[in-house]
Write a protein that holds these residues in place. Structure first.
Motif, PDB file in Angstrom:
ATOM      1  N   LEU A  56       1.402   3.516   7.936  1.00 50.88           N
ATOM      2  CA  LEU A  56       0.588   3.851   6.757  1.00 50.88           C
ATOM      3  C   LEU A  56      -0.361   5.007   7.085  1.00 50.88           C
ATOM      4  CD1 LEU A  56      -0.363   0.186   5.733  1.00 50.88           C
ATOM      5  CD2 LEU A  56       1.349   1.633   4.611  1.00 50.88           C
ATOM      6  N   PRO A  57       0.179   6.211   7.267  1.00 55.07           N
ATOM      7  CA  PRO A  57      -0.678   7.348   7.647  1.00 55.07           C
ATOM      8  C   PRO A  57      -1.773   7.660   6.637  1.00 55.07           C
ATOM      9  CG  PRO A  57       1.529   8.079   6.981  1.00 55.07           C
ATOM     10  CD  PRO A  57       1.586   6.599   7.112  1.00 55.07           C
ATOM     11  N   ASP A  58      -1.543   7.339   5.339  1.00 56.38           N
ATOM     12  CA  ASP A  58      -2.564   7.597   4.325  1.00 56.38           C
ATOM     13  C   ASP A  58      -3.802   6.717   4.514  1.00 56.38           C
ATOM     14  OD1 ASP A  58      -0.935   9.462   3.166  1.00 56.38           O
ATOM     15  OD2 ASP A  58      -0.189   8.144   1.578  1.00 56.38           O
ATOM     16  N   TYR A  59      -3.641   5.631   5.290  1.00 55.08           N
ATOM     17  CA  TYR A  59      -4.749   4.698   5.507  1.00 55.08           C
ATOM     18  C   TYR A  59      -5.340   4.838   6.912  1.00 55.08           C
ATOM     19  CZ  TYR A  59      -3.289   2.312   1.217  1.00 55.08           C
ATOM     20  OH  TYR A  59      -2.975   2.013  -0.086  1.00 55.08           O
ATOM     21  N   ALA A  60      -4.915   5.858   7.649  1.00 55.61           N
ATOM     22  CA  ALA A  60      -5.339   6.005   9.048  1.00 55.61           C
ATOM     23  C   ALA A  60      -6.858   6.105   9.178  1.00 55.61           C
ATOM     24  CB  ALA A  60      -4.674   7.239   9.663  1.00 55.61           C
ATOM     25  N   ASP A  61      -7.503   6.768   8.220  1.00 59.27           N
ATOM     26  CA  ASP A  61      -8.957   6.941   8.308  1.00 59.27           C
ATOM     27  C   ASP A  61      -9.716   5.622   8.143  1.00 59.27           C
ATOM     28  OD1 ASP A  61      -8.067   6.855   5.689  1.00 59.27           O
ATOM     29  OD2 ASP A  61      -9.737   8.035   4.911  1.00 59.27           O
TER      30      ASP A  61
ATOM     31  N   PRO B 172       0.816  -1.219   0.000  1.00 64.12           N
ATOM     32  CA  PRO B 172       0.000   0.000   0.000  1.00 64.12           C
ATOM     33  C   PRO B 172       0.854   1.275   0.000  1.00 64.12           C
ATOM     34  CG  PRO B 172      -0.756  -1.538   1.666  1.00 64.12           C
ATOM     35  CD  PRO B 172       0.557  -2.059   1.165  1.00 64.12           C
ATOM     36  N   LYS B 173       1.995   1.199   0.681  1.00 63.72           N
ATOM     37  CA  LYS B 173       2.869   2.368   0.797  1.00 63.72           C
ATOM     38  C   LYS B 173       3.529   2.703  -0.546  1.00 63.72           C
ATOM     39  CE  LYS B 173       6.129   4.169   4.241  1.00 63.72           C
ATOM     40  NZ  LYS B 173       5.144   4.926   5.025  1.00 63.72           N
TER      41      LYS B 173
ATOM     42  N   GLY C 113      -9.869  -0.058  -1.738  1.00 61.23           N
ATOM     43  CA  GLY C 113      -8.541  -0.536  -1.360  1.00 61.23           C
ATOM     44  C   GLY C 113      -8.260  -0.357   0.117  1.00 61.23           C
ATOM     45  N   LYS C 114      -8.686   0.786   0.654  1.00 57.56           N
ATOM     46  CA  LYS C 114      -8.466   1.055   2.081  1.00 57.56           C
ATOM     47  C   LYS C 114      -9.241   0.070   2.961  1.00 57.56           C
ATOM     48  CE  LYS C 114      -7.433   6.029   1.948  1.00 57.56           C
ATOM     49  NZ  LYS C 114      -7.840   7.362   2.444  1.00 57.56           N
ATOM     50  N   ILE C 115     -10.512  -0.120   2.610  1.00 56.63           N
ATOM     51  CA  ILE C 115     -11.345  -1.039   3.392  1.00 56.63           C
ATOM     52  C   ILE C 115     -10.832  -2.467   3.260  1.00 56.63           C
ATOM     53  CG2 ILE C 115     -13.660  -2.032   3.563  1.00 56.63           C
ATOM     54  CD1 ILE C 115     -13.330   0.828   4.726  1.00 56.63           C
TER      55      ILE C 115
ATOM     56  N   ILE D 136      -2.780   4.635  -3.279  1.00 58.84           N
ATOM     57  CA  ILE D 136      -4.117   4.173  -2.897  1.00 58.84           C
ATOM     58  C   ILE D 136      -4.878   3.555  -4.070  1.00 58.84           C
ATOM     59  CG2 ILE D 136      -6.367   4.933  -2.038  1.00 58.84           C
ATOM     60  CD1 ILE D 136      -4.855   7.011  -0.339  1.00 58.84           C
ATOM     61  N   GLU D 137      -4.858   4.208  -5.248  1.00 57.75           N
ATOM     62  CA  GLU D 137      -5.656   3.704  -6.372  1.00 57.75           C
ATOM     63  C   GLU D 137      -5.078   2.408  -6.946  1.00 57.75           C
ATOM     64  OE1 GLU D 137      -7.611   5.205 -10.590  1.00 57.75           O
ATOM     65  OE2 GLU D 137      -6.854   6.651  -9.145  1.00 57.75           O
ATOM     66  N   SER D 138      -3.772   2.345  -7.155  1.00 55.59           N
ATOM     67  CA  SER D 138      -3.155   1.127  -7.690  1.00 55.59           C
ATOM     68  C   SER D 138      -3.324  -0.044  -6.724  1.00 55.59           C
ATOM     69  CB  SER D 138      -1.662   1.364  -7.956  1.00 55.59           C
ATOM     70  OG  SER D 138      -1.487   2.205  -9.066  1.00 55.59           O
ATOM     71  N   TYR D 139      -3.204   0.238  -5.435  1.00 55.00           N
ATOM     72  CA  TYR D 139      -3.422  -0.807  -4.444  1.00 55.00           C
ATOM     73  C   TYR D 139      -4.871  -1.287  -4.487  1.00 55.00           C
ATOM     74  CZ  TYR D 139      -3.428  -3.381  -0.034  1.00 55.00           C
ATOM     75  OH  TYR D 139      -3.548  -4.359   0.918  1.00 55.00           O
TER      76      TYR D 139
END
Length: 475
Positions: free
Chosen positions: A324-329, A38-39, A256-258, A43-46
């Motif tokens: 993974l701060p971009d995925y914190a939410d 993910p890092k 991807g995040k979920i 976000i989109e490619s993952y």
């Protein structure tokens, strides 16, 4: 009697060690992929990578229960005593059917798919898995059914080892194209397929005169396995419908995040699945009268361990939020979905394994179908009508809890045991975990859950004593 039971437990122990060993590698691979992909990908490619994994999870249904029927019919048999000519006919008939299906899917995608280049690549890569995965499933189901867990473990190890070596190379070179990671997964699966065929070479490479084309056997295998296949489809749809709804209602990035959150929550299932694979062939060789004695013992070992394993949530959440701060939410939703491991463990290790041995595939299908229908209703309500991600995620755990409990009530009726008090305690602990972790934060939530878990273990101490005494009497 005591010596025979001890021998069975010894066989089970070594089979579990083989499968746990191979699944440790799977867990390591999952950890590396979860932490670093993910890092690097973004976000989109993952999201596209997760979409591929999501689609591949449905590929196994295209053998229409054929492999499931073989697994159920021949579970507990000795591999050397199998009629190799009959199984050769089954192998090549399945290979032809899967090849035809693959060609039709590829043609359909190339002719009719009106999507982005990335989505088309994901679909084509998924389609290649039809032949690769389903033919490997044929091999591995025969190995599992005949208790050749060591050979089965070797196949898993080769698959994940090749995959992770390529992935580590790509990570070192900082390759940020998701397509390469999908291809890496395919390479690992193809090599492991070849090894799996060598493990059953007496079936795959027979003399021409020894291939028995038995259509009645094929039909019977599908007839026997179709209920289990439908049960597995319904089982996958419980979570799949919610994920599909999230994919259509929100962006690929949100999907991807979920998916990352769900992947993390499911990591503990690696060990659970390893143990469940070893239990089935052993139970097939145990007298049915012993099931009522064995079930409470296994349950009293597994469920406390799984509930203790929920404590992993607290350090995991802290580490991943910082990494993974971009995925914190999205990682905050782990507080809701992490307990899914409690209910999934019970289904995988206990209820489904026992119901399969008892040949109650229709009951498994009944439970999963009702759960899938409830999943559809909740998705229409929470995802499409209310557009509420919180309630959508919460519904996942509620649905899995319903399926787990309904299946266990059905099983308890067959083997004549009482489990309501234990179920109530488990619901209470999971409820405390979710409410405190979501509302009170990591520190306070962790303390309250730990105290509650301590009270639960005290209440269960008599069960632990009974298990210890039983083991002593078998020595």
């Amino acid at each position: 009697m005591g010596g025979a039971l001890l021998k069975k437990f010894k066989t089970l122990f070594f089979n579990i060690m083989y499968t746990v060993g191979s699944n440790l590698l799977t867990l390591l691979v999952s950890t590396i992929v979860t932490l670093f992909l993910p890092k690097l990908l973004g976000i989109e490619s993952y999201g596209y990578f997760q979409l591929y994994l999501f689609y591949v999870s449905y590929v196994g249904f295209l053998h229409f229960g054929w492999c499931d029927g073989i697994y159920l019919k021949y579970g507990g048999e000795d591999y050397e005593k199998l009629d190799k000519s009959k199984f050769s006919g089954q192998f090549y008939a399945l290979l032809i059917s899967q090849t035809v299906i693959t060609i039709l899917f590829i043609a359909g995608i190339l002719l009719f798919a009106k999507s982005s280049a990335e989505k088309e690549f994901v679909l084509l890569a998924t389609t290649i898995n039809i032949v690769v995965l389903n033919m490997r499933t044929f091999s591995t189901f025969i190995l599992q059914a005949t208790n050749r867990m060591k050979d089965f473990s070797v196949i898993t190890i080769i698959d994940r080892l090749i995959y992770i070596v390529i992935v580590l190379g790509l990570l070192v070179m900082r390759v940020d194209k998701f397509e390469y990671y999908i291809l890496s997964d395919l390479v690992g699966k193809i090599f492991s397929l070849l090894i799996s065929l060598l493990k059953i070479k007496g079936i795959v490479f027979p003399k021409k005169s020894r291939i028995l084309w038995d259509n009645s056997e094929s039909i019977d295998n599908i007839r026997v396995g179709i209920n289990l296949m439908f049960a597995n489809i319904a089982s996958t749809l419980i979570l799949g419908i919610v994920r599909f709804g999230i994919q259509t209602q929100w962006s690929v990035a949100i999907f991807g995040k979920i998916s990352l959150t769900l992947s993390i929550s499911n990591m503990l299932m690696v060990f659970v699945n390893a143990v469940s694979l070893a239990i089935f062939p052993l139970l097939k060789r145990v007298n049915e009268r012993e099931y009522a004695k064995i079930y409470p013992i296994v349950r009293s070992i597994i469920m406390p361990l799984v509930l203790v394993a929920l404590l992993c949530y607290y350090p995991l959440n802290i580490i991943l939020t910082n990494w993974l701060p971009d995925y914190a939410d999205s990682l905050k939703y782990m507080a809701i979905v992490f307990p899914m491991v409690v209910f999934e463990s019970k289904v995988s290790l206990l209820t489904n394994t026992y119901l399969k041995v008892l040949r109650k595939e229709r009951q498994i299908f009944q439970v999963n179908l009702l759960s899938a229908i409830l999943s559809l209703i909740s998705t229409l309500l929470f995802v499409f009508a209310l557009k509420d991600l919180f309630l959508s995620m919460l519904s996942i755990v509620i649905l899995l809890a319903f399926r787990s409990s309904y299946a266990e009530i059905i099983l308890a009726r067959y083997i004549k045991i009482t489990i309501y008090q234990d179920m109530l305690l488990e619901f209470l602990l999971v409820g405390i975990f979710i409410i405190t972790s979501w509302n009170l934060g990591m520190a306070v939530g962790g303390i309250i859950y730990s105290i509650s878990l301590g009270f639960y273990l005290i209440l269960k101490k008599n069960n632990f004593k009974e298990i210890r005494e039983l083991i002593k009497t078998q020595k």
